[in-house]
Design a protein around this motif. Structure first.
Motif, PDB file in Angstrom:
ATOM      1  N   SER A   9      41.531  75.874  -9.732  1.00 50.75           N
ATOM      2  CA  SER A   9      41.025  76.534 -10.942  1.00 50.75           C
ATOM      3  C   SER A   9      40.811  78.022 -10.713  1.00 50.75           C
ATOM      4  CB  SER A   9      39.695  75.888 -11.364  1.00 50.75           C
ATOM      5  OG  SER A   9      38.980  76.720 -12.251  1.00 50.75           O
ATOM      6  N   GLY A  10      41.361  78.839 -11.589  1.00 51.87           N
ATOM      7  CA  GLY A  10      41.143  80.274 -11.495  1.00 51.87           C
ATOM      8  C   GLY A  10      39.683  80.637 -11.664  1.00 51.87           C
ATOM      9  N   ASN A  11      38.980  79.938 -12.546  1.00 49.56           N
ATOM     10  CA  ASN A  11      37.564  80.220 -12.754  1.00 49.56           C
ATOM     11  C   ASN A  11      36.754  79.968 -11.489  1.00 49.56           C
ATOM     12  OD1 ASN A  11      37.548  81.128 -15.455  1.00 49.56           O
ATOM     13  ND2 ASN A  11      37.627  79.032 -16.227  1.00 49.56           N
ATOM     14  N   CYS A  12      37.164  78.994 -10.706  1.00 50.72           N
ATOM     15  CA  CYS A  12      36.476  78.708  -9.447  1.00 50.72           C
ATOM     16  C   CYS A  12      36.913  79.675  -8.344  1.00 50.72           C
ATOM     17  CB  CYS A  12      36.745  77.267  -9.026  1.00 50.72           C
ATOM     18  SG  CYS A  12      36.127  76.035 -10.205  1.00 50.72           S
ATOM     19  N   TYR A  13      38.189  80.033  -8.367  1.00 46.52           N
ATOM     20  CA  TYR A  13      38.728  80.968  -7.376  1.00 46.52           C
ATOM     21  C   TYR A  13      38.035  82.319  -7.436  1.00 46.52           C
ATOM     22  CZ  TYR A  13      42.190  84.188  -5.311  1.00 46.52           C
ATOM     23  OH  TYR A  13      42.818  85.166  -4.589  1.00 46.52           O
ATOM     24  N   LYS A  14      37.616  82.733  -8.629  1.00 41.91           N
ATOM     25  CA  LYS A  14      36.877  83.999  -8.769  1.00 41.91           C
ATOM     26  C   LYS A  14      35.716  84.055  -7.781  1.00 41.91           C
ATOM     27  CE  LYS A  14      37.257  84.015 -13.822  1.00 41.91           C
ATOM     28  NZ  LYS A  14      36.452  83.887 -15.063  1.00 41.91           N
ATOM     29  N   LEU A  15      35.027  82.931  -7.650  1.00 41.53           N
ATOM     30  CA  LEU A  15      33.816  82.895  -6.830  1.00 41.53           C
ATOM     31  C   LEU A  15      34.155  82.881  -5.343  1.00 41.53           C
ATOM     32  CD1 LEU A  15      31.740  80.385  -8.965  1.00 41.53           C
ATOM     33  CD2 LEU A  15      32.128  82.841  -9.282  1.00 41.53           C
ATOM     34  N   GLN A  16      35.225  82.187  -4.982  1.00 41.05           N
ATOM     35  CA  GLN A  16      35.676  82.222  -3.594  1.00 41.05           C
ATOM     36  C   GLN A  16      36.070  83.646  -3.204  1.00 41.05           C
ATOM     37  OE1 GLN A  16      38.830  79.313  -3.942  1.00 41.05           O
ATOM     38  NE2 GLN A  16      37.556  77.703  -3.047  1.00 41.05           N
ATOM     39  N   LEU A  17      36.710  84.343  -4.151  1.00 42.11           N
ATOM     40  CA  LEU A  17      37.191  85.693  -3.869  1.00 42.11           C
ATOM     41  C   LEU A  17      36.041  86.681  -3.731  1.00 42.11           C
ATOM     42  CD1 LEU A  17      39.707  87.340  -3.421  1.00 42.11           C
ATOM     43  CD2 LEU A  17      39.952  87.602  -5.909  1.00 42.11           C
ATOM     44  N   VAL A  18      35.091  86.644  -4.660  1.00 41.64           N
ATOM     45  CA  VAL A  18      33.976  87.590  -4.571  1.00 41.64           C
ATOM     46  C   VAL A  18      33.124  87.301  -3.339  1.00 41.64           C
ATOM     47  CG1 VAL A  18      32.257  86.326  -5.967  1.00 41.64           C
ATOM     48  CG2 VAL A  18      32.219  88.819  -5.915  1.00 41.64           C
ATOM     49  N   ALA A  19      32.965  86.040  -2.991  1.00 45.81           N
ATOM     50  CA  ALA A  19      32.194  85.696  -1.791  1.00 45.81           C
ATOM     51  C   ALA A  19      32.875  86.226  -0.539  1.00 45.81           C
ATOM     52  CB  ALA A  19      32.006  84.182  -1.705  1.00 45.81           C
ATOM     53  N   GLU A  97      38.493  88.277 -21.065  1.00 42.83           N
ATOM     54  CA  GLU A  97      39.103  87.270 -20.192  1.00 42.83           C
ATOM     55  C   GLU A  97      38.838  85.855 -20.694  1.00 42.83           C
ATOM     56  OE1 GLU A  97      38.993  84.351 -16.851  1.00 42.83           O
ATOM     57  OE2 GLU A  97      37.206  85.296 -17.669  1.00 42.83           O
ATOM     58  N   GLN A  98      37.613  85.597 -21.123  1.00 43.04           N
ATOM     59  CA  GLN A  98      37.257  84.246 -21.543  1.00 43.04           C
ATOM     60  C   GLN A  98      37.744  83.884 -22.945  1.00 43.04           C
ATOM     61  OE1 GLN A  98      35.159  81.541 -19.698  1.00 43.04           O
ATOM     62  NE2 GLN A  98      36.602  82.698 -18.461  1.00 43.04           N
ATOM     63  N   TYR A  99      37.911  84.882 -23.806  1.00 43.70           N
ATOM     64  CA  TYR A  99      38.286  84.587 -25.195  1.00 43.70           C
ATOM     65  C   TYR A  99      39.735  84.910 -25.536  1.00 43.70           C
ATOM     66  CZ  TYR A  99      33.370  83.757 -26.227  1.00 43.70           C
ATOM     67  OH  TYR A  99      32.098  83.241 -26.241  1.00 43.70           O
ATOM     68  N   SER A 100      40.343  85.895 -24.848  1.00 42.79           N
ATOM     69  CA  SER A 100      41.687  86.337 -25.218  1.00 42.79           C
ATOM     70  C   SER A 100      42.726  86.143 -24.119  1.00 42.79           C
ATOM     71  CB  SER A 100      41.658  87.828 -25.595  1.00 42.79           C
ATOM     72  OG  SER A 100      40.797  88.048 -26.695  1.00 42.79           O
ATOM     73  N   HIS A 101      42.311  85.775 -22.933  1.00 41.27           N
ATOM     74  CA  HIS A 101      43.213  85.661 -21.789  1.00 41.27           C
ATOM     75  C   HIS A 101      43.241  84.234 -21.231  1.00 41.27           C
ATOM     76  CE1 HIS A 101      44.335  86.085 -17.508  1.00 41.27           C
ATOM     77  NE2 HIS A 101      44.962  87.199 -17.823  1.00 41.27           N
ATOM     78  N   ALA A 106      45.656  80.344 -18.801  1.00 41.69           N
ATOM     79  CA  ALA A 106      45.218  79.204 -17.992  1.00 41.69           C
ATOM     80  C   ALA A 106      45.685  77.882 -18.592  1.00 41.69           C
ATOM     81  CB  ALA A 106      43.698  79.214 -17.854  1.00 41.69           C
ATOM     82  N   VAL A 107      45.626  77.768 -19.910  1.00 39.47           N
ATOM     83  CA  VAL A 107      46.036  76.508 -20.549  1.00 39.47           C
ATOM     84  C   VAL A 107      47.546  76.319 -20.447  1.00 39.47           C
ATOM     85  CG1 VAL A 107      46.092  75.195 -22.701  1.00 39.47           C
ATOM     86  CG2 VAL A 107      44.032  76.466 -22.074  1.00 39.47           C
ATOM     87  N   ALA A 108      48.317  77.402 -20.642  1.00 42.21           N
ATOM     88  CA  ALA A 108      49.773  77.303 -20.471  1.00 42.21           C
ATOM     89  C   ALA A 108      50.107  76.889 -19.045  1.00 42.21           C
ATOM     90  CB  ALA A 108      50.434  78.635 -20.821  1.00 42.21           C
ATOM     91  N   ARG A 109      49.376  77.449 -18.077  1.00 44.02           N
ATOM     92  CA  ARG A 109      49.578  77.084 -16.668  1.00 44.02           C
ATOM     93  C   ARG A 109      49.296  75.606 -16.453  1.00 44.02           C
ATOM     94  NH1 ARG A 109      45.598  77.322 -12.189  1.00 44.02           N
ATOM     95  NH2 ARG A 109      46.726  77.333 -10.205  1.00 44.02           N
ATOM     96  N   PHE A 110      48.231  75.104 -17.052  1.00 41.16           N
ATOM     97  CA  PHE A 110      47.883  73.687 -16.899  1.00 41.16           C
ATOM     98  C   PHE A 110      48.983  72.802 -17.497  1.00 41.16           C
ATOM     99  CE2 PHE A 110      45.924  69.773 -18.513  1.00 41.16           C
ATOM    100  CZ  PHE A 110      45.386  69.255 -17.339  1.00 41.16           C
ATOM    101  N   ILE A 111      49.451  73.159 -18.699  1.00 45.78           N
ATOM    102  CA  ILE A 111      50.466  72.344 -19.366  1.00 45.78           C
ATOM    103  C   ILE A 111      51.776  72.328 -18.578  1.00 45.78           C
ATOM    104  CG2 ILE A 111      51.893  72.124 -21.449  1.00 45.78           C
ATOM    105  CD1 ILE A 111      49.524  73.283 -23.041  1.00 45.78           C
ATOM    106  N   GLN A 112      52.179  73.481 -18.043  1.00 43.61           N
ATOM    107  CA  GLN A 112      53.449  73.538 -17.306  1.00 43.61           C
ATOM    108  C   GLN A 112      53.302  73.071 -15.871  1.00 43.61           C
ATOM    109  OE1 GLN A 112      56.232  76.877 -17.699  1.00 43.61           O
ATOM    110  NE2 GLN A 112      56.273  77.067 -15.462  1.00 43.61           N
ATOM    111  N   HIS A 113      52.341  73.635 -15.161  1.00 45.41           N
ATOM    112  CA  HIS A 113      52.228  73.421 -13.716  1.00 45.41           C
ATOM    113  C   HIS A 113      51.727  72.017 -13.372  1.00 45.41           C
ATOM    114  CE1 HIS A 113      52.114  74.860  -9.623  1.00 45.41           C
ATOM    115  NE2 HIS A 113      50.845  74.576  -9.489  1.00 45.41           N
TER     116      HIS A 113
END
Length: 200
Positions: A9-19, A97-101, A106-113
């Motif tokens: 999850s990109g939303n979770c990766y944000k936290l790994q990256l900042v940490a 990021e949360q409303y327009s990106h 992320a959803v297109a990535r989920f559907i395809q990937h």
């Protein structure tokens, strides 16, 4: 502290990256959304919304929503501007990021990937791609002016948008028409203590 999340999850990766950028120690609790790990009784006690990531502090306090956790972890660091207008610009990009990106890329990535674009989701997939390209254009316009989204240096705004942008190709997005975004991605990957998105 403990962070509950899914490494894909990109939303979770944000936290790994900042940490990693800030050398913050934490325990990572891997959850599988598709396996129903966020719907268990024990998890719903931590977050009734049934979503990840969540941060569990040593004193028992719980924080949810990726950008809220991101900002909490980075508070007082060089990743959060001290100027009130620049701080507001950070929030502007995080709301974007949360409303327009994220709802598109992320959803297109989920559907395809992850789903392989099943027939019943092809129409949704195409609509998500359209919205995703609109978000990428907005980012490209800003990055034509400044090396990072707020200006000359990396902030939490960049971390928020980087998470799903750098894997946008997994959702079928072609970044060849966005040279400034590609330079920005490389710029972030060249930062000290950068870590790539983990795989299971």
């Amino acid at each position: 502290m403990k962070i509950y999340g899914d490494s894909q999850s990109g939303n979770c990766y944000k936290l790994q990256l900042v940490a990693s950028f800030l050398n913050i120690s934490y325990e990572w609790i891997e959850l599988d959304i598709k396996n129903g790990d966020t719907k268990t009784e024990s998890f719903l006690k931590l977050n009734p919304n049934g979503k990840i990531p969540i941060l569990l502090l040593d004193d028992g306090k719980v924080l949810s929503e990726s950008n809220a956790i991101l900002n909490f972890l980075a508070e007082g660091s060089e990743l959060v501007p001290k100027d009130s207008f620049e701080k507001a610009k950070v929030l502007q990009w995080q709301f974007f990021e949360q409303y327009s990106h994220e709802p598109y890329i992320a959803v297109a990535r989920f559907i395809q990937h992850y789903l392989g674009i099943p027939e019943e989701r092809k129409v949704e997939y195409e609509s998500k791609r359209s919205g995703g390209y609109k978000a990428l254009r907005v980012m490209e316009i800003q990055l034509e002016k400044t090396p990072f989204l707020i200006g000359e240096r990396l902030t939490v705004a960049d971390i928020s948008l980087f998470a799903y942008t750098h894997v946008a190709h997994e959702g079928g997005f072609d970044l060849s028409e966005y040279p400034k975004i590609r330079e920005w991605i490389q710029r972030i990957q060249n930062q000290k203590n950068f870590i790539p998105m983990k795989s299971r």
